[in-house]
Design a protein around this motif. Sequence first.
Motif, PDB file in Angstrom:
ATOM      1  N   PHE A 172       0.902  -1.327   0.078  1.00 35.20           N
ATOM      2  CA  PHE A 172       0.014   0.075  -0.152  1.00 35.20           C
ATOM      3  C   PHE A 172       1.036   1.171   0.099  1.00 35.20           C
ATOM      4  O   PHE A 172       0.446   2.349  -0.767  1.00 35.20           O
ATOM      5  N   ILE A 173       1.870   1.105   0.820  1.00 34.47           N
ATOM      6  CA  ILE A 173       2.909   2.326   0.620  1.00 34.47           C
ATOM      7  C   ILE A 173       3.352   2.526  -0.631  1.00 34.47           C
ATOM      8  O   ILE A 173       3.403   3.893  -1.270  1.00 34.47           O
ATOM      9  N   ILE A 174       3.919   1.771  -1.400  1.00 35.48           N
ATOM     10  CA  ILE A 174       4.287   2.100  -2.808  1.00 35.48           C
ATOM     11  C   ILE A 174       3.372   1.758  -3.859  1.00 35.48           C
ATOM     12  O   ILE A 174       3.476   2.199  -5.112  1.00 35.48           O
ATOM     13  N   GLY A 175       2.080   1.763  -3.382  1.00 37.50           N
ATOM     14  CA  GLY A 175       0.933   1.685  -4.446  1.00 37.50           C
ATOM     15  C   GLY A 175       0.624   2.853  -5.164  1.00 37.50           C
ATOM     16  O   GLY A 175       0.089   2.601  -6.386  1.00 37.50           O
ATOM     17  N   VAL A 176       1.257   3.947  -4.923  1.00 36.13           N
ATOM     18  CA  VAL A 176       1.053   4.968  -5.899  1.00 36.13           C
ATOM     19  C   VAL A 176       1.832   4.633  -7.373  1.00 36.13           C
ATOM     20  O   VAL A 176       1.007   4.942  -8.386  1.00 36.13           O
ATOM     21  N   LEU A 177       2.940   4.075  -7.335  1.00 37.13           N
ATOM     22  CA  LEU A 177       3.431   3.826  -8.690  1.00 37.13           C
ATOM     23  C   LEU A 177       3.160   2.346  -8.809  1.00 37.13           C
ATOM     24  O   LEU A 177       2.757   1.862  -9.938  1.00 37.13           O
ATOM     25  N   GLN A 178       3.070   1.324  -7.787  1.00 39.96           N
ATOM     26  CA  GLN A 178       2.593  -0.258  -7.988  1.00 39.96           C
ATOM     27  C   GLN A 178       1.446  -0.237  -8.920  1.00 39.96           C
ATOM     28  O   GLN A 178       1.233  -0.790  -9.861  1.00 39.96           O
ATOM     29  N   ASP A 179       0.505   0.476  -8.492  1.00 40.04           N
ATOM     30  CA  ASP A 179      -0.884   0.246  -8.923  1.00 40.04           C
ATOM     31  C   ASP A 179      -1.128   0.797 -10.327  1.00 40.04           C
ATOM     32  O   ASP A 179      -1.713   0.353 -11.117  1.00 40.04           O
ATOM     33  N   SER A 180      -0.336   2.072 -10.728  1.00 43.10           N
ATOM     34  CA  SER A 180      -0.376   2.758 -11.720  1.00 43.10           C
ATOM     35  C   SER A 180       0.223   2.168 -12.701  1.00 43.10           C
ATOM     36  O   SER A 180      -0.192   1.829 -13.989  1.00 43.10           O
ATOM     37  N   PHE A 181       1.557   1.283 -12.626  1.00 41.68           N
ATOM     38  CA  PHE A 181       2.111   0.755 -13.495  1.00 41.68           C
ATOM     39  C   PHE A 181       1.474  -0.638 -13.931  1.00 41.68           C
ATOM     40  O   PHE A 181       1.257  -1.199 -14.975  1.00 41.68           O
TER      41      PHE A 181
END
Length: 412
Positions: free
Chosen positions: A369-378
């Motif tokens: 969830f912390i890295i979700g800003v980029l992880q989920d987008s990519f």
Amino acid sequence: MRSILHRWNQVSLVKQIIIGLIVGIILAVTIPDAAKPAAILGTLFVGALKAIAPVLVLFLVMSAIAQHKSGQKTNMKAIIGLYLSGTFLAGLTAVIASFLFPVSLTLAEGADDLTPPGGVTEVLKTLLLNVVDNPVNAIVNANYIGILAWAILVGLALRNAADTTKTLVSNVSDAVSKIVGWVIKLAPFGILGLVFESITANGLGSLLDYGKLLAVLLGCMAFVALVVNPIMVYAMIRQNPYPLVFKCLRESGITAFFTRSSAANIPVNMKLCEDLGLDKDNYSVSIPLGATINMAGAAVTISVLTLAAVHTLGIEVDIPTAIILSVLSAVSACGASGVAGGSLLLIPLACSLFGISNEVAMQVVGVGFIIGVLQDSFETALNSSTDALFTASAEFKEWRKEGKKIDIHRAG
């Protein structure tokens, strides 16, 4: 004003989106407080896409099935084969990368209130229950497996209906498609709002502590998009795959990156397939199906974060277990859309393969969830753009057999 609108409409949609992206970044960096109302543009755009997508899928699939003539060829077997193969190869790529570049985590709290599925059986059970969901409920909740199932059944029931009835369904389908076109024309303003909101609300400072994890995660997704997928496409069309790959990434992936929703990107992919001159009977089914089972990005996320937990705890992994993880991540990813929380909540399921406790696994979910800003987008950009890519590849293969010219640049 009319002159300005005329000039704006002459600019390609991709260039318009890039302009919206740049303006959104400038506003977020320079006058975030004064430009705060711009965030509503992104919310409205995603909301409109999500609202129209279930209705679009229902009527497109109904119309395609109802008017399908007996003996007419479809490419669905090839497309589904590409979907499943692509998802497995993405998971395998992530496993290999995690062995080459092992990552250790500083485990995070923050996911204690979420309930992961208990096993693969539960994931598949959820998927099957979605198939028999109430049709109205399926539309309201954007359950695309349920929408597809009911649309196919109603379409089959209408096969012997009067031509006037079939024409009515077709006309409604065309009308909904036109509305989708209107919504997509607003994409530059929606992207502006989404970029502004993302930068002002999240920032990127919290991601710095997870730089190596992000490098492996996003590197795997880039490798799948730029190496694995092109090889699969080349095997189908026997010509340079990159024009088609880049077109799908440019016209589908960019929008999916910012909306972070495969469902919201269904209308965008439909429009791309139409621009490529593909058969509506095929892509009206394959695109919403891909939004459910074609989950290469999710397979990468599950594999990378699971093996990061394994390396953090010092657990030894042999080759057979690694291959099993690739299969498990692919199967789990195909059911990700039927599980609240998406791919991150399937990490405890994969961790259980290595005897990792649920408490530790949920801390890994917290990192996600912390890295979700980029992880989920990519992840969404890879998943969604690949839907259009594989749909086009399967049809272009048939064109090649028939001696027809494959014009990848047809839409500009």
